[in-house]
Design a protein around this motif. Structure first.
Motif, PDB file in Angstrom:
ATOM      1  N   MET A   1       0.835  -1.184   0.000  1.00  0.00           N
ATOM      2  CA  MET A   1       0.000   0.000   0.000  1.00  0.00           C
ATOM      3  C   MET A   1       0.872   1.236   0.000  1.00  0.00           C
ATOM      4  SD  MET A   1      -1.394  -0.062   3.904  1.00  0.00           S
ATOM      5  CE  MET A   1      -0.282  -0.221   5.288  1.00  0.00           C
ATOM      6  N   PHE A   2       0.269   2.396  -0.271  1.00  0.00           N
ATOM      7  CA  PHE A   2       0.914   3.695  -0.240  1.00  0.00           C
ATOM      8  C   PHE A   2       1.949   3.901  -1.343  1.00  0.00           C
ATOM      9  CE2 PHE A   2       0.223   3.409   4.567  1.00  0.00           C
ATOM     10  CZ  PHE A   2      -1.024   3.961   4.445  1.00  0.00           C
ATOM     11  N   TYR A   3       2.031   3.043  -2.359  1.00  0.00           N
ATOM     12  CA  TYR A   3       3.044   3.248  -3.398  1.00  0.00           C
ATOM     13  C   TYR A   3       2.609   4.340  -4.368  1.00  0.00           C
ATOM     14  CZ  TYR A   3       5.188  -1.026  -1.764  1.00  0.00           C
ATOM     15  OH  TYR A   3       5.784  -1.978  -0.984  1.00  0.00           O
ATOM     16  N   SER A   4       3.584   5.116  -4.806  1.00  0.00           N
ATOM     17  CA  SER A   4       3.307   6.204  -5.736  1.00  0.00           C
ATOM     18  C   SER A   4       2.969   5.633  -7.109  1.00  0.00           C
ATOM     19  CB  SER A   4       4.528   7.113  -5.837  1.00  0.00           C
ATOM     20  OG  SER A   4       4.342   8.050  -6.868  1.00  0.00           O
ATOM     21  N   ILE A   5       1.777   5.899  -7.604  1.00  0.00           N
ATOM     22  CA  ILE A   5       1.369   5.335  -8.892  1.00  0.00           C
ATOM     23  C   ILE A   5       2.111   6.018 -10.042  1.00  0.00           C
ATOM     24  CG2 ILE A   5      -0.899   4.651  -8.066  1.00  0.00           C
ATOM     25  CD1 ILE A   5      -2.060   7.136  -9.367  1.00  0.00           C
ATOM     26  N   ALA A   6       2.717   7.165  -9.750  1.00  0.00           N
ATOM     27  CA  ALA A   6       3.452   7.867 -10.801  1.00  0.00           C
ATOM     28  C   ALA A   6       4.888   7.378 -10.941  1.00  0.00           C
ATOM     29  CB  ALA A   6       3.445   9.372 -10.520  1.00  0.00           C
ATOM     30  N   ALA A   7       5.320   6.580  -9.981  1.00  0.00           N
ATOM     31  CA  ALA A   7       6.723   6.134  -9.994  1.00  0.00           C
ATOM     32  C   ALA A   7       6.956   5.157 -11.140  1.00  0.00           C
ATOM     33  CB  ALA A   7       7.075   5.483  -8.668  1.00  0.00           C
ATOM     34  N   ALA A   8       8.057   5.363 -11.851  1.00  0.00           N
ATOM     35  CA  ALA A   8       8.405   4.468 -12.951  1.00  0.00           C
ATOM     36  C   ALA A   8       8.954   3.171 -12.396  1.00  0.00           C
ATOM     37  CB  ALA A   8       9.454   5.139 -13.837  1.00  0.00           C
ATOM     38  N   LEU A   9       8.607   2.042 -13.032  1.00  0.00           N
ATOM     39  CA  LEU A   9       9.096   0.745 -12.582  1.00  0.00           C
ATOM     40  C   LEU A   9      10.433   0.437 -13.225  1.00  0.00           C
ATOM     41  CD1 LEU A   9       5.793  -1.337 -12.725  1.00  0.00           C
ATOM     42  CD2 LEU A   9       6.888  -0.319 -10.739  1.00  0.00           C
ATOM     43  N   LEU A  10      11.380   0.012 -12.397  1.00  0.00           N
ATOM     44  CA  LEU A  10      12.718  -0.302 -12.872  1.00  0.00           C
ATOM     45  C   LEU A  10      13.070  -1.730 -12.513  1.00  0.00           C
ATOM     46  CD1 LEU A  10      14.543   2.918 -11.587  1.00  0.00           C
ATOM     47  CD2 LEU A  10      13.618   2.531 -13.874  1.00  0.00           C
ATOM     48  N   LEU A  11      14.081  -2.261 -13.164  1.00  0.00           N
ATOM     49  CA  LEU A  11      14.619  -3.568 -12.813  1.00  0.00           C
ATOM     50  C   LEU A  11      16.080  -3.409 -12.434  1.00  0.00           C
ATOM     51  CD1 LEU A  11      13.140  -5.994 -15.502  1.00  0.00           C
ATOM     52  CD2 LEU A  11      12.675  -6.007 -13.056  1.00  0.00           C
ATOM     53  N   ILE A  12      16.437  -3.898 -11.268  1.00  0.00           N
ATOM     54  CA  ILE A  12      17.821  -3.888 -10.808  1.00  0.00           C
ATOM     55  C   ILE A  12      18.158  -5.306 -10.374  1.00  0.00           C
ATOM     56  CG2 ILE A  12      19.434  -3.021  -9.087  1.00  0.00           C
ATOM     57  CD1 ILE A  12      17.835  -0.448  -9.021  1.00  0.00           C
ATOM     58  N   SER A  13      19.194  -5.874 -10.987  1.00  0.00           N
ATOM     59  CA  SER A  13      19.612  -7.246 -10.680  1.00  0.00           C
ATOM     60  C   SER A  13      18.437  -8.215 -10.798  1.00  0.00           C
ATOM     61  CB  SER A  13      20.202  -7.313  -9.264  1.00  0.00           C
ATOM     62  OG  SER A  13      21.327  -6.469  -9.175  1.00  0.00           O
ATOM     63  N   GLY A  14      17.565  -7.942 -11.765  1.00  0.00           N
ATOM     64  CA  GLY A  14      16.454  -8.838 -12.014  1.00  0.00           C
ATOM     65  C   GLY A  14      15.301  -8.706 -11.040  1.00  0.00           C
ATOM     66  N   GLY A 380      15.571  21.951  13.462  1.00  0.00           N
ATOM     67  CA  GLY A 380      16.207  22.879  12.530  1.00  0.00           C
ATOM     68  C   GLY A 380      16.221  22.418  11.100  1.00  0.00           C
ATOM     69  N   MET A 381      15.972  21.128  10.866  1.00  0.00           N
ATOM     70  CA  MET A 381      15.902  20.638   9.492  1.00  0.00           C
ATOM     71  C   MET A 381      14.580  21.062   8.837  1.00  0.00           C
ATOM     72  SD  MET A 381      17.454  16.774   9.674  1.00  0.00           S
ATOM     73  CE  MET A 381      19.163  16.479  10.139  1.00  0.00           C
ATOM     74  N   THR A 382      14.610  21.184   7.526  1.00  0.00           N
ATOM     75  CA  THR A 382      13.409  21.505   6.763  1.00  0.00           C
ATOM     76  C   THR A 382      12.793  20.223   6.227  1.00  0.00           C
ATOM     77  OG1 THR A 382      14.333  23.646   6.096  1.00  0.00           O
ATOM     78  CG2 THR A 382      12.479  22.798   4.797  1.00  0.00           C
ATOM     79  N   ILE A 383      11.502  20.048   6.459  1.00  0.00           N
ATOM     80  CA  ILE A 383      10.801  18.867   5.944  1.00  0.00           C
ATOM     81  C   ILE A 383      10.456  19.118   4.488  1.00  0.00           C
ATOM     82  CG2 ILE A 383       8.895  17.280   6.272  1.00  0.00           C
ATOM     83  CD1 ILE A 383      10.935  17.494   8.631  1.00  0.00           C
ATOM     84  N   ILE A 384      10.855  18.199   3.618  1.00  0.00           N
ATOM     85  CA  ILE A 384      10.639  18.363   2.178  1.00  0.00           C
ATOM     86  C   ILE A 384       9.913  17.142   1.619  1.00  0.00           C
ATOM     87  CG2 ILE A 384      12.640  19.876   1.925  1.00  0.00           C
ATOM     88  CD1 ILE A 384      14.239  17.504   0.879  1.00  0.00           C
ATOM     89  N   ASP A 385       9.526  17.257   0.369  1.00  0.00           N
ATOM     90  CA  ASP A 385       8.768  16.204  -0.303  1.00  0.00           C
ATOM     91  C   ASP A 385       9.696  15.048  -0.664  1.00  0.00           C
ATOM     92  OD1 ASP A 385       7.108  14.643  -1.840  1.00  0.00           O
ATOM     93  OD2 ASP A 385       6.570  16.225  -3.268  1.00  0.00           O
ATOM     94  N   GLY A 386       9.375  13.862  -0.143  1.00  0.00           N
ATOM     95  CA  GLY A 386      10.173  12.677  -0.438  1.00  0.00           C
ATOM     96  C   GLY A 386       9.785  11.966  -1.707  1.00  0.00           C
ATOM     97  N   GLY A 387       8.776  12.476  -2.409  1.00  0.00           N
ATOM     98  CA  GLY A 387       8.439  11.936  -3.716  1.00  0.00           C
ATOM     99  C   GLY A 387       7.409  10.831  -3.717  1.00  0.00           C
ATOM    100  N   GLY A 388       6.865  10.457  -2.549  1.00  0.00           N
ATOM    101  CA  GLY A 388       5.864   9.398  -2.529  1.00  0.00           C
ATOM    102  C   GLY A 388       5.380   9.121  -1.129  1.00  0.00           C
ATOM    103  N   ASP A 389       4.365   8.289  -1.048  1.00  0.00           N
ATOM    104  CA  ASP A 389       3.688   8.055   0.225  1.00  0.00           C
ATOM    105  C   ASP A 389       4.359   7.020   1.100  1.00  0.00           C
ATOM    106  OD1 ASP A 389       1.837   9.957  -0.316  1.00  0.00           O
ATOM    107  OD2 ASP A 389       0.281   8.578  -1.006  1.00  0.00           O
TER     108      ASP A 389
END
Length: 479
Positions: A1-14, A380-389
């Motif tokens: 659950m919570f996976y970004s549907i916009a994320a491209a699918l990649l293959l690494i080491s099969g 002191g750190m700034t919270i930024i967008d991590g790119g997905g849920d």
């Protein structure tokens, strides 16, 4: 659950990689103020334990029962102004709920209504020694944000003299004591500053006040206080703090149990009350529900800070904790987050124990899950967008360090790929230290892997085990 549907699918080491999580430094979801815990009730039993204070409030590794425990590094302390006392005045004494446990009865300082002068016999500043010890121990170990809060007004301010609640959950504070409740809290704040060496930066006059479960047969201190009454007490509190010379002390409200109730309460407050509130505090007991976006936008539009000032759950694995924390970071955008009881019964406690019996057991898996956030996302750190849920990110602009906390919720191992192309200073071939915890009973606990992850171009990836949380630190990056 919570996976970004916009994320491209990649293959690494099969193996399937669940896409590019593009970390975006141009976003700003607030400057982080810290992590914390409430002291009542665990501090009543264990407040003098300096070893526990070190574990909770520093990032040092401390030995506990032969186990090396990485400190959480909490820096926020929520101190409870008690509502109980055993004295009798003018033939009147406190009425105790038959179901309240001793550890949940917090001694209050204002014993009777005879005098507002804190130097008279109407006040006793010697009570609540263990919770006060925990407060000063926390400061000694680096805590720097102190919050004063009330579960209930003093018993003698209540219609039924019972600090657990009114009959059938009705509003219980006497109308002629609204101002006294404000005076009580302001007087404690002043005394703490002058006698304890503690400056409370904010005061919370209520705790889940709109809830109707605060009854005379309840198991803890509590008081139903509706929004219209809150709107009267809040300005009294501002005046009382000013009269004590504490004009810079902020008012937080209303510590409602859920996000949706917090929205309703805020909307029902008068404009005068709203203008006196500096921070909106909400509790996280709605879990994955609640309109986080609306509450955030409300706070933002009103120019108020927003904190999740209390969260707890009964899931010892840390799955619920991590899930709700990520939802908070991504949609609620608080700038601080406070766990209810760091020591509590199995399930609820980060360190499991029996407060009433004064016994301690072992650290739960969820302790190590929380460490992924608290030890790395620092004030002191700034919270930024991590790119997905499934990703939380924070950037340290002083030390040029990027923090990524990410979760694989799947029951199978998965690669996650992180794209740093929006940052400068990314070094091809640089190592990325990581830490991993399995969110299963008996799983791995905050295991360090200092050099097995390497940046390739402007990306890096890692194989996450099932139900695993990992934290990564990338140094030297700029934006």
């Amino acid at each position: 659950m919570f996976y970004s549907i916009a994320a491209a699918l990649l293959l690494i080491s099969g193996q399937l990689v669940l896409g590019d999580y593009i970390i975006n430094p141009s976003t700003n979801w607030g400057v982080w103020q810290g992590w914390g815990t409430s002291l009542a009730w665990w501090a009543k039993a264990f407040g003098t334990r300096t070893d526990l204070s070190k574990i909770f409030f520093t990032t040092a590794t401390t030995s506990y029962n032969g186990v090396s425990v990485p400190g959480l590094g909490l820096n926020i302390v929520r101190y409870n102004a008690g509502a109980c006392s055993t004295n009798t005045y003018s033939g009147t004494s406190m009425v105790k709920s038959p179901n309240i446990k001793p550890a949940r009865q917090m001694d209050g300082f204002w014993l009777n209504w005879a005098s507002t002068d804190p130097t008279t016999s109407s006040w006793n500043w010697n009570v609540d020694a263990n919770q006060r010890a925990a407060l000063t121990n926390a400061k000694s170990n680096g805590a720097n944000h102190f919050i004063l809060f009330s579960n209930s007004p003093m018993w003698w301010m209540l219609y039924n003299k019972n600090p657990s609640g009114g009959a059938n959950g009705t509003e219980n504070i006497q109308s002629w004591n609204y101002q006294d409740h404000a005076t009580y809290l302001a007087t404690i704040a002043k005394h703490a500053q002058s006698s304890w060496g503690i400056t409370f930066e904010s005061v919370e006059a209520f705790n889940e006040p709109s809830s109707n479960w605060w009854t005379s047969t309840g198991t803890q201190e509590g008081c139903k206080i509706g929004a219209s009454t809150q709107a009267q007490i809040i300005p009294y509190l501002r005046t009382a703090l000013n009269n004590q010379g504490l004009s810079s002390t902020m008012i937080a409200a209303s510590d409602e149990n859920t996000i949706d109730i917090a929205i309703s309460t805020w909307n029902a407050l008068s404009s005068t009350a709203k203008s006196s509130v500096n921070q909106i505090h909400v509790h996280g007991y709605q879990g994955g529900g609640g309109d986080r976006v609306t509450l955030y936008n409300t706070a933002l539009s009103q120019g108020k800070k927003l904190w999740n000032s209390e969260y707890g759950d009964s899931d010892s694995t840390g799955v619920s904790l991590a899930s709700n924390l990520i939802l908070d970071f991504r949609w609620l955008h608080p700038t601080a987050w406070v766990y209810w009881q760091v020591i509590d019964v199995p399930g609820w406690g980060l360190l499991e124990g029996n407060i009433d019996a004064g016994t301690l057991a072992s650290f739960a898996q969820k302790y190590y899950v929380l460490a992924h956030f608290t030890r790395h996302i620092r004030e002191g750190m700034t919270i930024i967008d991590g790119g997905g849920d499934v990703v939380v990110s924070a950037y340290d602009s002083v030390n040029h360090k990027l923090i990524i906390v990410a979760v694989n919720w799947s029951t199978t191992s998965q690669y996650l790929n992180f794209d740093l192309s929006k940052f400068g200073g990314v070094v091809n071939g640089a190592t990325v230290p990581r830490w991993a915890t399995s969110m299963t009973s008996g799983g791995s606990r905050y295991v360090s892997y200092p050099s097995d992850t390497v940046i390739s171009g402007t990306r890096f990836w890692s194989n996450f085990g099932p139900n695993t949380i990992m934290t990564f630190e990338i140094s030297g990056v700029t934006h």
